[in-house]
Design a protein around this motif. Structure first.
Motif, PDB file in Angstrom:
ATOM      1  N   MET A  11       0.886  -1.103   0.018  1.00 57.38           N
ATOM      2  CA  MET A  11       0.131  -0.204   0.094  1.00 57.38           C
ATOM      3  C   MET A  11       1.031   0.869  -0.125  1.00 57.38           C
ATOM      4  N   VAL A  13       0.594   5.793   0.942  1.00 59.88           N
ATOM      5  CA  VAL A  13       0.301   6.439   1.133  1.00 59.88           C
ATOM      6  C   VAL A  13       0.548   7.437   1.194  1.00 59.88           C
ATOM      7  N   VAL A  19      -4.269   5.996   5.493  1.00 64.01           N
ATOM      8  CA  VAL A  19      -4.843   4.758   4.845  1.00 64.01           C
ATOM      9  C   VAL A  19      -5.005   3.577   5.879  1.00 64.01           C
ATOM     10  N   SER A  82      -0.132  10.892   8.226  1.00 68.48           N
ATOM     11  CA  SER A  82       0.599   9.448   7.935  1.00 68.48           C
ATOM     12  C   SER A  82       2.137  10.206   7.782  1.00 68.48           C
TER      13      SER A  82
END
Lengths: 114, 115
Positions: A11, A13, A19, A82
């Motif tokens: 993944m 972000v 996220v 993040s």
């Protein structure tokens, strides 16, 4: 059998964004615990957050929170705001009362884009 | 600070040459674990000690052995390392009570290279 599934191998972000990492598990136990562990590159694994199955309230630790859906056997991790230091491999793990083992998922590698 | 310490951090051995990895803890935990972790994979439990009681996972090869001479120390012995044993080896500890859901505390790992 106890299994933990993380369906997102990777993944990414944007810094300061939010996220969500997914985790599902399978168990016939009624009393169990769920964990998210973080393993940064070349650094040791640390516990991010823990959820007891008997608690309905979702666990929260600063920017980290979970969405625990017991009936659906789902345990997702939300990272808010993040930061670059959040880049790591994240492992979902499960344990049940009476067990000394942790059952790990296959991990999700999170990249944080500046 | 209470912690889990692993030595060495990096170990190089030759094919078939025995090697020992060490782990120590200052947490006074009852349970100590050894995991094998290959690149980008989840840790795989090899065995654990609950106090002096040794618990081997069914699929752990006989090539892997462990010793726990006291509460603080635990060793992983690989009798005849093969190329497939190259991995990161993680030591972890837990209090051994379910009151906190078996939270485990991990050491930094030893990266084993087999030539």
């Amino acid at each position: 059998a106890q299994t933990v599934t993380q369906s997102q191998p990777e993944m990414s972000v944007q810094e300061a964004e939010t996220v969500t990492l997914s985790c599902t598990y399978d168990t016939s136990e009624s009393d169990y615990y769920l964990f998210w562990y973080k393993q940064p590159p070349s650094r040791q694994m640390i516990l991010v957050i823990r959820q007891e199955a008997y608690k309905q309230q979702n666990a929260t630790e600063n920017r980290f929170s979970v969405n625990f859906q017991k009936a659906a056997k789902s345990f997702s991790l939300k990272i808010s705001d993040s930061q670059l230091g959040d880049a790591a491999m994240y492992f979902c793990a499960y344990s049940f009362t009476g067990a000394n083992n942790l059952f790990f998922g296959t991990g999700t590698r999170l990249t944080v884009i500046p | 600070d209470a912690m889990v310490i692993q030595n060495p951090r990096y170990q190089v051995t030759q094919f078939g040459k025995p090697v020992t990895l060490s782990c120590s803890q200052t947490l006074n935990h009852n349970v100590m674990y050894w995991y094998q972790q290959k690149s980008s994979q989840a840790p795989k439990l090899l065995f654990h000690y609950y106090d002096k009681d040794f618990n081997n996972e069914a699929d752990t090869p006989d090539n892997f052995q462990s010793r726990r001479p006291n509460t603080s120390f635990c060793f992983l012995d690989i009798r005849s390392p093969g190329l497939g044993d190259a991995a990161m080896y993680l030591c972890a500890t837990s209090q051994g009570t379910t009151l906190i859901g078996n939270e485990q505390f991990f050491g930094p790992g030893t990266r084993l290279t087999v030539l």
